[in-house]
Design a protein around this motif. Structure first.
Motif, mmCIF file in Angstrom:
data_model
loop_
_atom_site.group_PDB
_atom_site.id
_atom_site.type_symbol
_atom_site.label_atom_id
_atom_site.label_comp_id
_atom_site.label_asym_id
_atom_site.label_seq_id
_atom_site.Cartn_x
_atom_site.Cartn_y
_atom_site.Cartn_z
ATOM 1 N N LEU A 127 101.687 -4.319 66.601
ATOM 2 C CA LEU A 127 100.339 -4.894 66.547
ATOM 3 C C LEU A 127 99.475 -4.007 65.669
ATOM 4 C CD1 LEU A 127 99.858 -5.720 70.343
ATOM 5 C CD2 LEU A 127 100.328 -7.367 68.532
ATOM 6 N N ASN A 128 98.623 -4.619 64.870
ATOM 7 C CA ASN A 128 97.735 -3.826 64.040
ATOM 8 C C ASN A 128 96.464 -3.490 64.802
ATOM 9 O OD1 ASN A 128 96.099 -6.151 63.948
ATOM 10 N ND2 ASN A 128 97.157 -6.886 62.100
ATOM 11 N N THR A 129 95.595 -2.690 64.167
ATOM 12 C CA THR A 129 94.398 -2.213 64.857
ATOM 13 C C THR A 129 93.436 -3.351 65.173
ATOM 14 O OG1 THR A 129 93.411 -1.716 62.699
ATOM 15 C CG2 THR A 129 94.560 0.076 63.827
ATOM 16 N N ALA A 130 93.347 -4.348 64.308
ATOM 17 C CA ALA A 130 92.437 -5.469 64.579
ATOM 18 C C ALA A 130 92.881 -6.253 65.809
ATOM 19 C CB ALA A 130 92.368 -6.385 63.357
ATOM 20 N N GLN A 131 94.197 -6.474 65.939
ATOM 21 C CA GLN A 131 94.696 -7.189 67.115
ATOM 22 C C GLN A 131 94.484 -6.381 68.389
ATOM 23 O OE1 GLN A 131 98.668 -7.647 65.564
ATOM 24 N NE2 GLN A 131 98.355 -9.825 65.110
ATOM 25 N N LEU A 132 94.736 -5.081 68.315
ATOM 26 C CA LEU A 132 94.540 -4.237 69.487
ATOM 27 C C LEU A 132 93.073 -4.158 69.880
ATOM 28 C CD1 LEU A 132 96.998 -1.333 68.620
ATOM 29 C CD2 LEU A 132 97.261 -3.002 70.453
ATOM 30 N N ARG A 133 92.191 -4.099 68.906
ATOM 31 C CA ARG A 133 90.763 -4.044 69.227
ATOM 32 C C ARG A 133 90.296 -5.324 69.903
ATOM 33 N NH1 ARG A 133 85.462 -4.668 67.743
ATOM 34 N NH2 ARG A 133 84.215 -2.725 67.766
ATOM 35 N N THR A 134 90.774 -6.467 69.420
ATOM 36 C CA THR A 134 90.415 -7.736 70.044
ATOM 37 C C THR A 134 90.916 -7.799 71.482
ATOM 38 O OG1 THR A 134 90.501 -8.829 67.887
ATOM 39 C CG2 THR A 134 90.616 -10.229 69.847
ATOM 40 N N MET A 135 92.149 -7.354 71.710
ATOM 41 C CA MET A 135 92.697 -7.353 73.068
ATOM 42 C C MET A 135 91.882 -6.432 73.974
ATOM 43 S SD MET A 135 96.746 -7.222 72.085
ATOM 44 C CE MET A 135 97.252 -7.014 73.794
ATOM 45 N N ALA A 136 91.508 -5.260 73.477
ATOM 46 C CA ALA A 136 90.752 -4.317 74.301
ATOM 47 C C ALA A 136 89.348 -4.832 74.607
ATOM 48 C CB ALA A 136 90.680 -2.959 73.594
ATOM 49 N N MET A 137 88.697 -5.467 73.640
ATOM 50 C CA MET A 137 87.366 -6.003 73.893
ATOM 51 C C MET A 137 87.403 -7.130 74.910
ATOM 52 S SD MET A 137 85.258 -4.160 72.274
ATOM 53 C CE MET A 137 83.825 -5.166 72.614
ATOM 54 N N ASN A 138 88.493 -7.896 74.924
ATOM 55 C CA ASN A 138 88.627 -8.949 75.931
ATOM 56 C C ASN A 138 88.916 -8.377 77.313
ATOM 57 O OD1 ASN A 138 88.210 -10.963 74.023
ATOM 58 N ND2 ASN A 138 90.384 -11.155 73.556
ATOM 59 N N ALA A 139 89.386 -7.139 77.380
ATOM 60 C CA ALA A 139 89.687 -6.494 78.659
ATOM 61 C C ALA A 139 88.730 -5.333 78.923
ATOM 62 C CB ALA A 139 91.130 -5.997 78.657
ATOM 63 N N THR A 140 87.470 -5.495 78.517
ATOM 64 C CA THR A 140 86.494 -4.420 78.685
ATOM 65 C C THR A 140 86.330 -4.012 80.142
ATOM 66 O OG1 THR A 140 85.295 -5.146 76.722
ATOM 67 C CG2 THR A 140 84.095 -3.776 78.284
ATOM 68 N N ALA A 141 86.208 -4.996 81.035
ATOM 69 C CA ALA A 141 86.014 -4.689 82.454
ATOM 70 C C ALA A 141 87.220 -3.959 83.029
ATOM 71 C CB ALA A 141 85.751 -5.974 83.231
ATOM 72 N N LEU A 142 88.415 -4.360 82.623
ATOM 73 C CA LEU A 142 89.627 -3.720 83.125
ATOM 74 C C LEU A 142 89.713 -2.277 82.660
ATOM 75 C CD1 LEU A 142 92.311 -4.160 84.645
ATOM 76 C CD2 LEU A 142 93.327 -4.789 82.463
ATOM 77 N N ILE A 143 89.387 -2.034 81.409
ATOM 78 C CA ILE A 143 89.455 -0.667 80.876
ATOM 79 C C ILE A 143 88.370 0.198 81.496
ATOM 80 C CG2 ILE A 143 89.265 0.693 78.764
ATOM 81 C CD1 ILE A 143 90.393 -1.682 77.233
ATOM 82 N N ALA A 144 87.166 -0.347 81.640
ATOM 83 C CA ALA A 144 86.056 0.429 82.198
ATOM 84 C C ALA A 144 86.304 0.826 83.643
ATOM 85 C CB ALA A 144 84.761 -0.364 82.086
ATOM 86 N N ALA A 145 87.150 0.079 84.361
ATOM 87 C CA ALA A 145 87.417 0.404 85.763
ATOM 88 C C ALA A 145 88.112 1.748 85.913
ATOM 89 C CB ALA A 145 88.275 -0.693 86.393
ATOM 90 N N ALA A 146 88.813 2.175 84.874
ATOM 91 C CA ALA A 146 89.524 3.455 84.968
ATOM 92 C C ALA A 146 88.569 4.633 85.023
ATOM 93 C CB ALA A 146 90.466 3.611 83.770
ATOM 94 N N ALA A 147 87.358 4.471 84.535
ATOM 95 C CA ALA A 147 86.351 5.540 84.545
ATOM 96 C C ALA A 147 85.140 5.120 85.364
ATOM 97 C CB ALA A 147 85.943 5.900 83.121
ATOM 98 N N ALA A 148 85.374 4.373 86.449
ATOM 99 C CA ALA A 148 84.264 3.843 87.251
ATOM 100 C C ALA A 148 83.453 4.961 87.899
ATOM 101 C CB ALA A 148 84.797 2.888 88.315
ATOM 102 N N ALA A 149 84.121 5.985 88.419
ATOM 103 C CA ALA A 149 83.400 7.068 89.106
ATOM 104 C C ALA A 149 82.494 7.818 88.135
ATOM 105 C CB ALA A 149 84.400 8.024 89.755
ATOM 106 N N GLU A 150 83.019 8.149 86.962
ATOM 107 C CA GLU A 150 82.212 8.869 85.985
ATOM 108 C C GLU A 150 81.057 8.003 85.470
ATOM 109 O OE1 GLU A 150 86.131 10.787 86.236
ATOM 110 O OE2 GLU A 150 85.425 8.722 86.059
ATOM 111 N N TYR A 151 81.308 6.711 85.339
ATOM 112 C CA TYR A 151 80.238 5.830 84.855
ATOM 113 C C TYR A 151 79.127 5.685 85.894
ATOM 114 C CZ TYR A 151 77.900 1.762 82.897
ATOM 115 O OH TYR A 151 76.950 0.908 82.385
ATOM 116 N N ASP A 152 79.493 5.566 87.164
ATOM 117 C CA ASP A 152 78.473 5.470 88.218
ATOM 118 C C ASP A 152 77.608 6.731 88.257
ATOM 119 O OD1 ASP A 152 79.358 2.982 88.894
ATOM 120 O OD2 ASP A 152 80.647 3.662 90.526
ATOM 121 N N HIS A 153 78.251 7.881 88.115
ATOM 122 C CA HIS A 153 77.491 9.138 88.126
ATOM 123 C C HIS A 153 76.563 9.220 86.915
ATOM 124 C CE1 HIS A 153 76.505 13.335 88.712
ATOM 125 N NE2 HIS A 153 76.969 13.625 87.513
ATOM 126 N N TYR A 154 77.046 8.792 85.772
ATOM 127 C CA TYR A 154 76.245 8.832 84.554
ATOM 128 C C TYR A 154 75.016 7.929 84.674
ATOM 129 C CZ TYR A 154 75.032 7.550 79.737
ATOM 130 O OH TYR A 154 74.373 7.274 78.575
#
Length: 273
Positions: A42-69
């Protein structure tokens, strides 16, 4: 991917920061062994599109740090806004009264001191005369009264300067505290970005590259090496139709050359057949 599906909703002001972290991870993918397949499957454009569609899923991995921030940032913003409004109102009222107070504080000692000097000098000069005028003592009394007013004005001005110095000191202390809180917010933001990168973005990209469906695209067909390219169709068949209307070829006609041999002449006694 080891991520919690109940991800916090990123605030609109934090989505650009999420995209910056994602773009930085894609830009430096060649520096990570687990992301060396970028551009192969997969190229970078395809990976970026996939990651932007899974923003909530990716952000969950840093939920504790985000809540504190977010919590630290809101704690800094709320008191600052309230203090700023109070200070603005106080400054407006103080500005209106500062002009009058400054005029009084400056003019009172000057005018009182000048009047005291005049009355005392004139009063003492009159006491030297013989006979002493009756109003000489009144001038001396007025002179000492104005001298007292001048001294009181100087004392008030000194107290005002002291209060101004103390207020400036407290303001500087408040600014120092605000600077410390701002530094705390920056640290919380840096911790969230690091957790988002290491526990969210990179694992997502790694798993996306390792997914069974992420196969490389088929190569494009090559053009023939001849001068005339193959246009993809064959030449039409111009054979005559068969008896049943088909296109089966029939037997070819045969043409034999005519016999041009000379007639048989056997002499005058021999007639041709």
């Amino acid at each position: 991917m080891h991520m919690n599906s109940s991800a916090p909703h990123l605030l609109a002001e934090d989505r650009p920061e999420f995209e910056r972290v994602l773009d930085e991870a894609l830009r430096t993918a060649h520096e990570r062994p687990e992301l060396t397949a970028v551009g192969q499957r997969l190229n970078t454009a395809q990976l970026r599109t996939m990651a932007m569609n899974a923003t909530a899923l990716i952000a969950a991995a840093a939920a504790a740090e985000y809540d504190h921030y977010v919590q630290v940032r809101e704690e800094v913003r709320t008191p600052a806004a309230r203090t700023g409004s109070v200070l603005a109102m106080g400054d407006a009222s103080e500005t209106a009264g500062a002009g009058v107070a400054a005029v009084v504080a400056v003019l009172t000692p000057v005018l009182a001191g000048t009047a005291a000097a005049i009355f005392l000098i004139v009063g003492y000069l009159l006491t030297m005369l013989t006979p002493e005028p009756e109003f000489a003592r009144a001038l001396l009394t007025a002179g000492w009264i104005f001298a007292a007013l001048a001294a009181a004005g100087i004392l008030v001005a000194a107290v005002g300067l002291l209060l101004t110095a103390l207020r400036n000191g407290s303001t500087a202390f408040s600014d120092g505290r605000a600077g410390e809180r701002s530094h705390e917010v920056e640290q919380a933001a840096a911790a969230w970005r690091q957790a988002l990168l290491e526990r969210g973005v990179v694992p997502f990209l790694r798993d996306a590259l390792a997914a069974p469906g992420a196969e490389p695209a088929a190569p494009a067909p090559r053009r023939p090496a001849g001068r005339i390219p193959d246009l993809g169709y064959s030449r039409p068949d111009y054979s005559s139709p068969g008896p049943d209307g088909g296109t089966a070829p029939g037997p070819r006609p045969s043409y034999s050359s005519p016999d041009f041999s000379s007639p048989d002449f056997g002499g005058p006694d021999h007639k041709p057949e």
